[in-house]
Design a protein around this motif. Structure first.
Motif, PDB file in Angstrom:
ATOM      1  N   GLU A 510      10.509   0.888  10.725  1.00 46.77           N
ATOM      2  CA  GLU A 510      11.105  -0.417  11.025  1.00 46.77           C
ATOM      3  C   GLU A 510      10.142  -1.551  10.685  1.00 46.77           C
ATOM      4  O   GLU A 510      10.511  -2.719  10.722  1.00 46.77           O
ATOM      5  CB  GLU A 510      11.494  -0.486  12.515  1.00 46.77           C
ATOM      6  CG  GLU A 510      12.566   0.503  12.918  1.00 46.77           C
ATOM      7  CD  GLU A 510      13.872   0.235  12.184  1.00 46.77           C
ATOM      8  OE1 GLU A 510      14.210  -0.942  11.951  1.00 46.77           O
ATOM      9  OE2 GLU A 510      14.559   1.223  11.825  1.00 46.77           O
ATOM     10  N   SER A 511       8.895  -1.176  10.364  1.00 45.73           N
ATOM     11  CA  SER A 511       7.870  -2.172  10.029  1.00 45.73           C
ATOM     12  C   SER A 511       7.983  -2.547   8.556  1.00 45.73           C
ATOM     13  O   SER A 511       7.941  -1.677   7.668  1.00 45.73           O
ATOM     14  CB  SER A 511       6.473  -1.617  10.325  1.00 45.73           C
ATOM     15  OG  SER A 511       5.476  -2.401   9.698  1.00 45.73           O
ATOM     16  N   GLY A 512       8.098  -3.851   8.290  1.00 43.75           N
ATOM     17  CA  GLY A 512       8.176  -4.308   6.911  1.00 43.75           C
ATOM     18  C   GLY A 512       6.908  -3.968   6.133  1.00 43.75           C
ATOM     19  O   GLY A 512       6.965  -3.630   4.946  1.00 43.75           O
ATOM     20  N   TRP A 513       5.761  -4.041   6.788  1.00 42.05           N
ATOM     21  CA  TRP A 513       4.495  -3.749   6.116  1.00 42.05           C
ATOM     22  C   TRP A 513       4.414  -2.278   5.728  1.00 42.05           C
ATOM     23  O   TRP A 513       4.032  -1.945   4.614  1.00 42.05           O
ATOM     24  CB  TRP A 513       3.330  -4.126   7.023  1.00 42.05           C
ATOM     25  CG  TRP A 513       1.990  -3.941   6.343  1.00 42.05           C
ATOM     26  CD1 TRP A 513       1.100  -2.946   6.551  1.00 42.05           C
ATOM     27  CD2 TRP A 513       1.425  -4.788   5.342  1.00 42.05           C
ATOM     28  NE1 TRP A 513       0.004  -3.101   5.743  1.00 42.05           N
ATOM     29  CE2 TRP A 513       0.181  -4.241   4.966  1.00 42.05           C
ATOM     30  CE3 TRP A 513       1.851  -5.963   4.704  1.00 42.05           C
ATOM     31  CZ2 TRP A 513      -0.637  -4.819   4.022  1.00 42.05           C
ATOM     32  CZ3 TRP A 513       1.020  -6.527   3.768  1.00 42.05           C
ATOM     33  CH2 TRP A 513      -0.197  -5.956   3.421  1.00 42.05           C
ATOM     34  N   ASP A 514       4.772  -1.403   6.677  1.00 42.52           N
ATOM     35  CA  ASP A 514       4.746   0.027   6.381  1.00 42.52           C
ATOM     36  C   ASP A 514       5.735   0.371   5.266  1.00 42.52           C
ATOM     37  O   ASP A 514       5.451   1.191   4.382  1.00 42.52           O
ATOM     38  CB  ASP A 514       5.086   0.844   7.635  1.00 42.52           C
ATOM     39  CG  ASP A 514       3.890   0.966   8.563  1.00 42.52           C
ATOM     40  OD1 ASP A 514       2.782   0.530   8.156  1.00 42.52           O
ATOM     41  OD2 ASP A 514       4.037   1.489   9.677  1.00 42.52           O
ATOM     42  N   ARG A 515       6.896  -0.260   5.311  1.00 41.80           N
ATOM     43  CA  ARG A 515       7.870  -0.010   4.240  1.00 41.80           C
ATOM     44  C   ARG A 515       7.302  -0.424   2.884  1.00 41.80           C
ATOM     45  O   ARG A 515       7.454   0.293   1.886  1.00 41.80           O
ATOM     46  CB  ARG A 515       9.148  -0.800   4.500  1.00 41.80           C
ATOM     47  CG  ARG A 515      10.037  -0.253   5.579  1.00 41.80           C
ATOM     48  CD  ARG A 515      11.321  -1.059   5.574  1.00 41.80           C
ATOM     49  NE  ARG A 515      12.116  -0.812   6.756  1.00 41.80           N
ATOM     50  CZ  ARG A 515      13.250  -1.449   7.033  1.00 41.80           C
ATOM     51  NH1 ARG A 515      13.699  -2.379   6.190  1.00 41.80           N
ATOM     52  NH2 ARG A 515      13.927  -1.180   8.126  1.00 41.80           N
ATOM     53  N   GLU A 517       4.148  -0.628   1.910  1.00 42.31           N
ATOM     54  CA  GLU A 517       3.101   0.288   1.457  1.00 42.31           C
ATOM     55  C   GLU A 517       3.702   1.598   0.942  1.00 42.31           C
ATOM     56  O   GLU A 517       3.283   2.130  -0.088  1.00 42.31           O
ATOM     57  CB  GLU A 517       2.122   0.562   2.597  1.00 42.31           C
ATOM     58  CG  GLU A 517       1.213  -0.624   2.913  1.00 42.31           C
ATOM     59  CD  GLU A 517       0.069  -0.217   3.817  1.00 42.31           C
ATOM     60  OE1 GLU A 517       0.211   0.789   4.554  1.00 42.31           O
ATOM     61  OE2 GLU A 517      -0.971  -0.894   3.776  1.00 42.31           O
ATOM     62  N   LEU A 518       4.695   2.102   1.661  1.00 48.21           N
ATOM     63  CA  LEU A 518       5.311   3.360   1.258  1.00 48.21           C
ATOM     64  C   LEU A 518       6.115   3.188  -0.042  1.00 48.21           C
ATOM     65  O   LEU A 518       6.157   4.085  -0.881  1.00 48.21           O
ATOM     66  CB  LEU A 518       6.216   3.890   2.368  1.00 48.21           C
ATOM     67  CG  LEU A 518       5.484   4.385   3.620  1.00 48.21           C
ATOM     68  CD1 LEU A 518       6.481   4.721   4.723  1.00 48.21           C
ATOM     69  CD2 LEU A 518       4.614   5.603   3.295  1.00 48.21           C
ATOM     70  N   HIS A 519       6.741   2.017  -0.194  1.00 51.84           N
ATOM     71  CA  HIS A 519       7.490   1.763  -1.425  1.00 51.84           C
ATOM     72  C   HIS A 519       6.563   1.726  -2.632  1.00 51.84           C
ATOM     73  O   HIS A 519       6.873   2.285  -3.699  1.00 51.84           O
ATOM     74  CB  HIS A 519       8.260   0.446  -1.307  1.00 51.84           C
ATOM     75  CG  HIS A 519       9.441   0.388  -2.219  1.00 51.84           C
ATOM     76  ND1 HIS A 519      10.284  -0.692  -2.280  1.00 51.84           N
ATOM     77  CD2 HIS A 519       9.913   1.258  -3.133  1.00 51.84           C
ATOM     78  CE1 HIS A 519      11.235  -0.481  -3.170  1.00 51.84           C
ATOM     79  NE2 HIS A 519      11.019   0.712  -3.713  1.00 51.84           N
ATOM     80  N   VAL A 520       5.400   1.069  -2.489  1.00 52.02           N
ATOM     81  CA  VAL A 520       4.410   1.044  -3.571  1.00 52.02           C
ATOM     82  C   VAL A 520       3.940   2.455  -3.896  1.00 52.02           C
ATOM     83  O   VAL A 520       3.834   2.847  -5.062  1.00 52.02           O
ATOM     84  CB  VAL A 520       3.220   0.142  -3.194  1.00 52.02           C
ATOM     85  CG1 VAL A 520       2.079   0.328  -4.192  1.00 52.02           C
ATOM     86  CG2 VAL A 520       3.640  -1.322  -3.151  1.00 52.02           C
ATOM     87  N   ALA A 521       3.666   3.239  -2.849  1.00 53.00           N
ATOM     88  CA  ALA A 521       3.189   4.604  -3.067  1.00 53.00           C
ATOM     89  C   ALA A 521       4.250   5.453  -3.778  1.00 53.00           C
ATOM     90  O   ALA A 521       3.939   6.236  -4.691  1.00 53.00           O
ATOM     91  CB  ALA A 521       2.807   5.246  -1.738  1.00 53.00           C
ATOM     92  N   LEU A 522       5.518   5.301  -3.376  1.00 55.06           N
ATOM     93  CA  LEU A 522       6.585   6.054  -4.028  1.00 55.06           C
ATOM     94  C   LEU A 522       6.748   5.647  -5.493  1.00 55.06           C
ATOM     95  O   LEU A 522       6.967   6.491  -6.369  1.00 55.06           O
ATOM     96  CB  LEU A 522       7.908   5.823  -3.295  1.00 55.06           C
ATOM     97  CG  LEU A 522       8.181   6.686  -2.059  1.00 55.06           C
ATOM     98  CD1 LEU A 522       9.417   6.185  -1.333  1.00 55.06           C
ATOM     99  CD2 LEU A 522       8.347   8.150  -2.463  1.00 55.06           C
ATOM    100  N   THR A 523       6.644   4.358  -5.768  1.00 53.63           N
ATOM    101  CA  THR A 523       6.751   3.882  -7.150  1.00 53.63           C
ATOM    102  C   THR A 523       5.611   4.419  -7.995  1.00 53.63           C
ATOM    103  O   THR A 523       5.809   4.870  -9.132  1.00 53.63           O
ATOM    104  CB  THR A 523       6.766   2.349  -7.193  1.00 53.63           C
ATOM    105  OG1 THR A 523       7.815   1.850  -6.344  1.00 53.63           O
ATOM    106  CG2 THR A 523       6.984   1.841  -8.612  1.00 53.63           C
ATOM    107  N   ALA A 524       4.397   4.399  -7.433  1.00 47.24           N
ATOM    108  CA  ALA A 524       3.244   4.925  -8.153  1.00 47.24           C
ATOM    109  C   ALA A 524       3.405   6.418  -8.414  1.00 47.24           C
ATOM    110  O   ALA A 524       3.087   6.912  -9.499  1.00 47.24           O
ATOM    111  CB  ALA A 524       1.960   4.657  -7.372  1.00 47.24           C
ATOM    112  N   LEU A 525       3.910   7.153  -7.424  1.00 43.21           N
ATOM    113  CA  LEU A 525       4.125   8.587  -7.596  1.00 43.21           C
ATOM    114  C   LEU A 525       5.153   8.841  -8.705  1.00 43.21           C
ATOM    115  O   LEU A 525       5.000   9.759  -9.521  1.00 43.21           O
ATOM    116  CB  LEU A 525       4.616   9.210  -6.283  1.00 43.21           C
ATOM    117  CG  LEU A 525       4.951  10.702  -6.338  1.00 43.21           C
ATOM    118  CD1 LEU A 525       3.699  11.515  -6.642  1.00 43.21           C
ATOM    119  CD2 LEU A 525       5.587  11.151  -5.018  1.00 43.21           C
ATOM    120  N   GLY A 526       6.181   7.999  -8.771  1.00 49.85           N
ATOM    121  CA  GLY A 526       7.210   8.160  -9.789  1.00 49.85           C
ATOM    122  C   GLY A 526       6.666   7.997 -11.196  1.00 49.85           C
ATOM    123  O   GLY A 526       6.961   8.799 -12.088  1.00 49.85           O
ATOM    124  N   VAL A 527       5.826   6.968 -11.432  1.00 48.62           N
ATOM    125  CA  VAL A 527       5.292   6.758 -12.782  1.00 48.62           C
ATOM    126  C   VAL A 527       4.257   7.817 -13.130  1.00 48.62           C
ATOM    127  O   VAL A 527       4.119   8.218 -14.293  1.00 48.62           O
ATOM    128  CB  VAL A 527       4.704   5.336 -12.934  1.00 48.62           C
ATOM    129  CG1 VAL A 527       5.791   4.292 -12.798  1.00 48.62           C
ATOM    130  CG2 VAL A 527       3.573   5.082 -11.953  1.00 48.62           C
TER     131      VAL A 527
END
Length: 553
Positions: A510-515, A517-527
């Protein structure tokens, strides 16, 4: 490097002979034929015969006291006619024993043939004249033979060791002391050596000047600037010509030495064309492009003159660097790019600048946009290389700024995700592209591992899809109903999985900050997985994390 050439041994002329002290003592006066004093003197012949032409072969300077000359004007005319017909270089008559001035019939006859007639008002020892002149002629011939042998040996040595075309042109310029330019049939200066002269003087306005200079069948001086030109052939077909440019500050003259050097260079280039299969135009483009992007030029005017001579005008044009990068298997990539640009009517330098990259410097009129041209090239390239990346640098209007456009194109190409767009420019670079550019950085790999490692391990052990669930949730901006629908699961199942994700990652979804960070990590994992060949829609096991090496520290 070739040895410095000895002074050019030009043929001895009538004017040269008249300046010799042994003949100047007779106070020579040129009666007629002033404009033919540049005739070469092959020999000096002393005669008192009325029919000397039967003993001549052409090129002789005839010396006579005038004693045997006939008195009848018709016979005098016949005497001169025979000298002119055989090709005598001139007639010298001594006005001491018989005449005090040359007969009018003799002057008229010599003038009608434009044959140099010289009178001597003082007695001269003709034997001394012949000995002096013949010594000079024979010495010049020996030196000419020696020089011919030197030039022959120099070009033979260059040819046998497989010298490059650049070396052959440089050798010709060094041996002759004149700028030498190799051009193709459409008047583009492919190779050149300026012999120390400013490049702008030699190549400035090249195409216009070249088109004003005719192409002879054999070596000859041509055009308004008196260029020395010889044809260059390849497998029996003429494909260009070799040009020697005279010094503009003095009357243009080329001797036998320069003619010989140019012809031997042309022959060596024909042989080199058989050995070096790659088109020389492409090599010239590569050298010019690398010199521009690496700023290896003395001045902007010189760089512009060089590109203009290659058929790529840059003044008043918009300049854009385009890079085509493939993972492997270049094949005919360069040829494809050249053909598409030619069909689009676009002027450009095109060159393979590495084993996986072709570079293009587009030079388009200010009224023409570069995007349709680049899109055409990109589509043709992607048809043969689906994973190719076509990156575009910033548009500039000055040749000195092309290096910046090149660096832009390099950075854009490194950030671009293969296979997504026909071409990529700076405005296309967002977060995903930035992370793609940093995909091999240890810090980013470590960040992905810390953020998502435990989740990936859980999916690996239990065959779960928590990573995909997290991806759907974040893509839906936290909308659980939308995320459940995208994953084709119930809301209750989604809640349970999200709770498991929070527990494993110690994160609050529910934390915008945690979301974030996790979104950046998922995008990096995808590339990272895309670069490794894993389908982005089906996350595989955790990719290996590159460990720091000594070079990293």
């Amino acid at each position: 490097m070739t040895e410095s050439p000895p002074p050019d041994r030009t043929p001895l002329t009538v004017a040269d002979v008249l300046r010799l002290p042994v003949l100047a003592a007779g106070q020579p006066t040129v009666v007629c034929g002033h404009d033919r004093l540049s005739r070469a003197v092959r020999w000096v012949h002393v005669t008192e015969l009325t029919d000397p032409a039967s003993f001549l072969k052409g090129g002789e300077l005839v010396l006579t006291t005038g004693m045997p000359l006939p008195t009848e004007p018709a016979l005098i005319r016949s005497y001169v006619d025979e000298l002119a017909q055989v090709g005598a270089a001139g007639l010298v008559i001594e006005l001491v024993r018989r005449y005090r001035q040359p007969p009018d019939a003799l002057v008229r006859a010599c003038r009608s043939h434009d044959l140099p007639l010289v009178v001597l008002t003082r007695e001269v020892n003709f034997v001394d004249v012949t000995q002096t002149v013949h010594a000079l002629i024979l010495g010049s011939q020996v030196e000419s033979l020696r020089r011919t042998q030197q030039v022959h040996e120099a070009f033979t040595s260059l040819t046998l060791r497989g010298a490059s075309p650049d070396e052959l042109v440089r050798a010709a310029a060094e041996m002759s002391g004149h700028p030498v330019v190799l051009e193709n049939l459409i008047h583009q200066a492919i190779l050149h050596d300026t012999a120390g002269r400013p490049l702008t003087d030699v190549l400035g306005g090249w195409e216009r000047r070249s088109r004003a200079t005719s192409s002879p069948q054999r070596t000859d001086v041509c055009g308004p600037e008196s260029w020395l030109v010889t044809p260059v052939e390849y497998q029996g077909e003429r494909w260009g010509r070799l040009v020697m440019v005279p010094d503009s500050t003095s009357p243009p003259t080329f001797g036998a030495d320069q003619v010989m050097v140019l012809e031997r260079a042309a022959m060596a280039l024909s042989i080199a064309r058989l050995v070096h299969g790659r088109p020389w135009e492409r090599a010239a483009h590569r050298t010019a492009l690398l010199d521009i992007v690496e700023r290896r030029y003395r001045s902007a005017p010189e760089a512009r003159a060089r590109l203009d001579a290659l058929g790529v005008p840059t003044h008043g044009r918009q300049l854009v660097i385009v890079l085509v990068t493939v993972a492997e298997g270049m094949g005919e990539l360069e040829k494809t790019v050249v053909q598409e640009l030619r069909d689009a009517g676009a002027r450009a330098l095109v060159a393979e600048i590495s084993g996986t990259r072709v570079g293009v410097l587009l030079a388009l009129p200010a009224t023409r946009t570069w995007r349709p041209v680049v899109e055409r090239v990109a589509k043709a390239v992607r048809h043969r290389h689906p994973a190719a990346v076509v990156s575009v640098g910033g548009e500039v209007d000055d040749l000195t700024e092309v290096a910046r456009s090149f660096q832009d194109a390099v950075r854009v190409g490194e950030a671009a995700v293969p296979g997504e767009r026909a071409y990529v420019e700076r405005s296309d670079i967002g977060l995903r592209e930035l992370l793609h550019a940093l995909r091999n950085e240890v810090q980013l790999q470590d960040y992905v591992e810390r953020c998502l490692g435990r989740l990936i391990e859980h999916d690996d052990r239990h065959g779960g899809d928590l990573l995909a669930t997290l991806h759907a949730y974040l893509d839906a901006a936290g909308n659980k109903t939308l995320a459940a629908r995208r994953r084709s699961i119930s809301r209750q199942a989604l809640y349970e999985r999200l709770h498991t994700i929070e527990r494993l990652l110690d994160r609050d979804l529910e934390s915008g900050w945690d979301r974030s960070e996790l979104h950046v990590a998922l995008t990096a994992l995808g590339v990272q997985r895309l670069s490794a060949g894993t389908p982005s829609g089906e996350p595989a096991g955790r990719p290996a994390v590159r460990r720091p090496t000594t070079t990293d520290t």
